[in-house]
Design an enzyme around this catalytic site. Structure first.
Site, PDB file in Angstrom:
ATOM      1  N   CYS A 296      -5.093  17.625  64.007  1.00  0.00           N
ATOM      2  CA  CYS A 296      -5.749  18.912  63.761  1.00  0.00           C
ATOM      3  C   CYS A 296      -5.728  19.768  65.019  1.00  0.00           C
ATOM      4  CB  CYS A 296      -7.206  18.696  63.340  1.00  0.00           C
ATOM      5  SG  CYS A 296      -7.399  17.898  61.743  1.00  0.00           S
TER       6      CYS A 296
ATOM      7  N   ASP B 178      -2.835  19.117  59.841  1.00  0.00           N
ATOM      8  CA  ASP B 178      -3.400  20.440  59.615  1.00  0.00           C
ATOM      9  C   ASP B 178      -2.613  21.507  60.369  1.00  0.00           C
ATOM     10  OD1 ASP B 178      -5.456  22.184  58.543  1.00  0.00           O
ATOM     11  OD2 ASP B 178      -6.258  22.335  60.577  1.00  0.00           O
TER      12      ASP B 178
ATOM     13  N   GLU C  70       4.506  27.782  61.887  1.00  0.00           N
ATOM     14  CA  GLU C  70       3.451  28.231  60.982  1.00  0.00           C
ATOM     15  C   GLU C  70       3.580  29.730  60.730  1.00  0.00           C
ATOM     16  OE1 GLU C  70      -0.435  27.059  62.268  1.00  0.00           O
ATOM     17  OE2 GLU C  70       0.060  24.920  62.263  1.00  0.00           O
TER      18      GLU C  70
ATOM     19  N   HIS D  54      -3.816  24.635  58.283  1.00  0.00           N
ATOM     20  CA  HIS D  54      -4.524  24.989  59.520  1.00  0.00           C
ATOM     21  C   HIS D  54      -5.973  25.387  59.221  1.00  0.00           C
ATOM     22  CE1 HIS D  54      -3.513  26.245  63.877  1.00  0.00           C
ATOM     23  NE2 HIS D  54      -4.784  25.892  63.806  1.00  0.00           N
ATOM     24  N   LEU D  55      -6.695  24.423  58.635  1.00  0.00           N
ATOM     25  CA  LEU D  55      -8.080  24.668  58.214  1.00  0.00           C
ATOM     26  C   LEU D  55      -9.112  24.189  59.228  1.00  0.00           C
ATOM     27  CD1 LEU D  55      -7.899  23.569  54.450  1.00  0.00           C
ATOM     28  CD2 LEU D  55      -7.721  25.879  55.390  1.00  0.00           C
ATOM     29  N   GLY D  56      -8.663  23.735  60.400  1.00  0.00           N
ATOM     30  CA  GLY D  56      -9.587  23.129  61.353  1.00  0.00           C
ATOM     31  C   GLY D  56     -10.810  23.968  61.641  1.00  0.00           C
ATOM     32  N   ALA D  57     -10.641  25.277  61.752  1.00  0.00           N
ATOM     33  CA  ALA D  57     -11.768  26.153  62.083  1.00  0.00           C
ATOM     34  C   ALA D  57     -12.348  26.851  60.866  1.00  0.00           C
ATOM     35  CB  ALA D  57     -11.320  27.196  63.097  1.00  0.00           C
TER      36      ALA D  57
END
Length: 525
Positions: free
Chosen positions: A229, A255, A260, A278-281
């Site tokens: 991530c 992630d 990208e 890219h959902l980490g945040a």
């Protein structure tokens, strides 16, 4: 009244913070580059997420712009050198989404352990394949952290709560910090061999790029499950695909990707792969946190001159800046050289000032040393967050001020504590402006620290310089400056050589093979 443009979707509380601070704000999202260029000249500040691209031509049109604030950590969409050249401060919010990202890593670890995405798809397709999805427990498993900084330490805490054993590879993790976290510090090869799960929490730098390379993936424990991530590029995606297909890697949850947005990727469709965009945040709490933080930071700068989490400007008052600027340049170079040579072994760092330097505010000097020291391993380090990162890593930082004046009218000394003892470098300013290294590990030497260099320790013997020069010439490496020092005649000597092109590992290896050479380390400033 300062005026700010919010050009990306952001929590409404950001605008509220700006207005409460006396800053006029417009919220206009979805602008094309030409539309942004047409209006950016009216604004003092630009608040963005990841959609707006702050390129050199946008900055050229931003005739009144003073600050760009990124609500989040990544600033790949901002041309920082161009912003610096135009005097535009670039800020981010590096710690606003730490918990969110750590929780996403834990969620992906659960998803891998119990094959949740595949089981969900199968069940909703009406198959009811109960015997197909045989998961594993996390309890008792070994989690290997690559990177034990802010996010990594949160993951470690959560994993310990799940009764996992946590081991970590991190060059900056001290033994004391590891004990405080309740984890075991190991070298990378040992982590690869022991870990049932591996999760990455390190920035993407030259040192960490493809840290899970083809060779390193082959060293992992059979059936290992891997979570990333952090940043795309930490894993060799082609090699990971091969290892997933062979079954050596039991599963991977990603992630982030090299390219990208990852609308196409060779990994997609590979067995036992879980992928998220890219959902980490991406949690409500994190979005609110970073929006409020960036608005507070930008408001403070525009209304009072305060600087927080700037990537291209030190934390300084207007009165201090002219006097401290050359000292900070010197301090950052001293921190960078000691880090590149011995930084991985350091458990403590002392910054000493004497002579004219002792009459100044030492905090910016210390911040510059730590920025140089930590910046070797992370491009997002700056003078503001470097002390926090050093503390987080367990690095003991000490400041010492001497009123005396020694051989130089002003001196900055940086000393690190390693298992082999204390090692220090020192520098001064020529004409109160030009930084110079004057001592390295007890040996006097005068050198500028700039560009590509190589540091060599050798036995002081006739013919060495000739052999070295010949080798560099044969390697196509041109010498710009050559600086020498030695302890005693015939004893240990050092050379700091500035070169016109980087010294690769092959050339460094050939230098090490020269008779009498003890070490040869490429440097970059």
């Amino acid at each position: 009244m300062p005026k700010v443009l919010i050009s990306d979707q952001m929590d409404p509380k950001a605008a509220e913070v700006f207005r409460a601070a006396g800053v006029e704000v417009d919220e206009i999202t979805g602008l094309s580059k030409d539309e942004l260029k047409a209006i950016i000249g009216q604004y003092d500040g630009l608040a963005i997420r990841s959609a707006t691209k702050v390129t050199a031509d946008v900055l050229e049109a931003a005739t009144n712009l003073k600050v760009v604030g990124r609500a989040g950590i990544g600033v790949d969409n901002v041309d920082i050198p161009a912003a610096s050249a135009r005097g535009v401060v670039v800020m981010n919010t590096p710690f606003g989404n730490s918990i969110t990202t750590a929780e996403h890593a834990i969620a992906l670890m659960f998803a891998l352990a119990r094959e949740l995405p595949a089981a969900d798809a199968s069940t909703q397709a009406g198959k009811w394949e109960k015997n197909r999805f045989m998961g594993v427990e996390l309890t008792g498993k070994t989690l290997g952290l690559i990177g034990a900084g802010n996010i990594g330490s949160i993951v470690a805490d959560r994993a310990l709560g799940l009764k996992m054993k946590v081991i970590a590879y991190d060059p900056f993790l001290t033994a004391e910090r590891a004990v405080a976290l309740g984890i075991e510090k190991v070298e990378l090869d040992e982590l690869l061999a022991r870990a049932d799960f591996i999760t990455l929490h390190t920035p993407l730098t030259d040192q960490t790029r493809n840290i899970l390379s083809r060779d390193n993936l082959a060293k992992t424990k059979a059936g290992v499950r891997i979570i990333n991530c952090a940043r795309g590029g930490l894993i060799d995606e082609a090699a990971l695909k091969e290892q997933l297909e062979s079954g050596h890697v039991g599963g991977a949850a990603l992630d982030v990707f090299v390219e990208e947005p990852a609308k196409q990727n060779p990994l997609f469709g590979t067995p036992n792969l879980v992928a998220t965009p890219h959902l980490g945040a991406s949690t409500t709490e994190a979005q609110v946190n970073v929006a409020i933080q960036v608005a507070e930071q930008m408001s403070e700068f525009l209304t009072r001159g305060g600087v927080t989490n700037a990537l291209n400007m030190p934390s300084l008052s207007a009165e201090e800046a002219p006097k401290l600027k050359p000292y900070m340049a010197l301090a950052e170079k001293l921190g960078a050289i000691v880090s590149q040579l011995e930084g991985e072994k350091a458990s403590a760092i002392a910054i000493e000032v004497e002579g004219a330097a002792a009459q100044l505010n030492q905090k910016p000097i210390t911040g510059a040393v730590l920025a140089g020291f930590m910046g070797v391993y992370s491009q997002s380090v700056n003078m503001v967050n470097a002390p926090f990162l050093a503390k987080e890593r367990g690095l003991d930082v000490r400041e010492v001020r001497h009123d005396r004046e020694g051989d130089y009218h002003t001196l900055v000394r940086v000393t690190i504590t390693t298992p082999e003892g204390q090692k220090s470098v020192a520098g001064t300013l020529f004409a109160n402006a030009a930084p110079r290294l004057v001592e390295i590990f007890g040996i006097r030497v005068e050198a500028e620290l700039d560009g590509d260099m190589i540091y060599i320790v050798n036995e002081d013997a006739p013919g060495f310089i000739g052999r070295l020069g010949t080798l560099l010439g044969e390697s196509g490496i041109n010498i710009a400056t050559f600086n020498l020092g030695r302890r005693t005649a015939g004893g240990e000597a050092v050379a700091l050589i500035s070169v016109d092109s980087a010294v690769g590992q092959d050339a460094a290896g050939r230098i090490k093979a020269i008779a009498g050479v003890r070490t040869a380390t490429p440097l970059r400033f």
